[in-house]
Design a protein around this motif. Sequence first.
Motif, PDB file in Angstrom:
ATOM      1  N   PRO A 139     118.165-113.439  -0.914  1.00 42.53           N
ATOM      2  CA  PRO A 139     117.626-112.864  -2.092  1.00 42.53           C
ATOM      3  C   PRO A 139     116.435-113.707  -2.590  1.00 42.53           C
ATOM      4  O   PRO A 139     116.768-115.127  -2.928  1.00 42.53           O
ATOM      5  N   VAL A 140     115.166-113.340  -2.394  1.00 44.77           N
ATOM      6  CA  VAL A 140     114.050-114.136  -2.731  1.00 44.77           C
ATOM      7  C   VAL A 140     113.219-113.183  -3.471  1.00 44.77           C
ATOM      8  O   VAL A 140     113.306-111.881  -3.377  1.00 44.77           O
ATOM      9  N   ALA A 141     112.292-113.814  -4.044  1.00 49.62           N
ATOM     10  CA  ALA A 141     111.062-113.182  -4.646  1.00 49.62           C
ATOM     11  C   ALA A 141     110.013-113.643  -4.882  1.00 49.62           C
ATOM     12  O   ALA A 141     110.013-115.112  -5.140  1.00 49.62           O
ATOM     13  N   PRO A 142     108.746-113.167  -4.756  1.00 45.44           N
ATOM     14  CA  PRO A 142     107.504-114.026  -4.837  1.00 45.44           C
ATOM     15  C   PRO A 142     107.137-114.517  -6.276  1.00 45.44           C
ATOM     16  O   PRO A 142     107.704-113.696  -7.134  1.00 45.44           O
ATOM     17  N   LEU A 143     106.613-115.517  -6.642  1.00 45.46           N
ATOM     18  CA  LEU A 143     106.268-115.797  -7.697  1.00 45.46           C
ATOM     19  C   LEU A 143     104.734-115.477  -8.151  1.00 45.46           C
ATOM     20  O   LEU A 143     104.024-115.571  -7.110  1.00 45.46           O
TER      21      LEU A 143
END
Length: 149
Positions: A136-140
């Motif tokens: 689980p990753v998300a761009p900032l």
Amino acid sequence: MIQYALKCNEGHTFDSWFQSAEAFDKLSRGGMVSCAVCGGSQVEKAIMTPRLRTAGKTASPATENGPEKGPLSCPASPAEQALAAMRRHVEKTADYVGRDFAAEARRMHTGEAPERSIYGEARAEEAKALIEEGVPVAPLPFMPNRKTN
């Protein structure tokens, strides 16, 4: 020391201190100067007026910049204010792992490292691989400040 008024390509304005004019030029060429609001690295000097002091008087930064303006100008819109608040929250509550982001996220996902909030930098192909692996990753919406010594 020299203080410059700076402006990013998104129109955010802020002030920053540098050891010398040459130091600003060197840091800017190296991509080490970033916007205090959005983190963008396309920053240039803005038009500014010189500060003059009369003999025997010293002014505090608050009075030199005006009664309500501190060393950094405030974000203009509610969206910029929310983005700045988000950035402060991330930097306060998460560990910056720099360019080791993908490897550290993967280690946490496999249980090799303790889970915690992290942020850092990853190339597009690294981020895509993490997503494909179920990490689980998300761009900032901002570039992290590079922490260097």
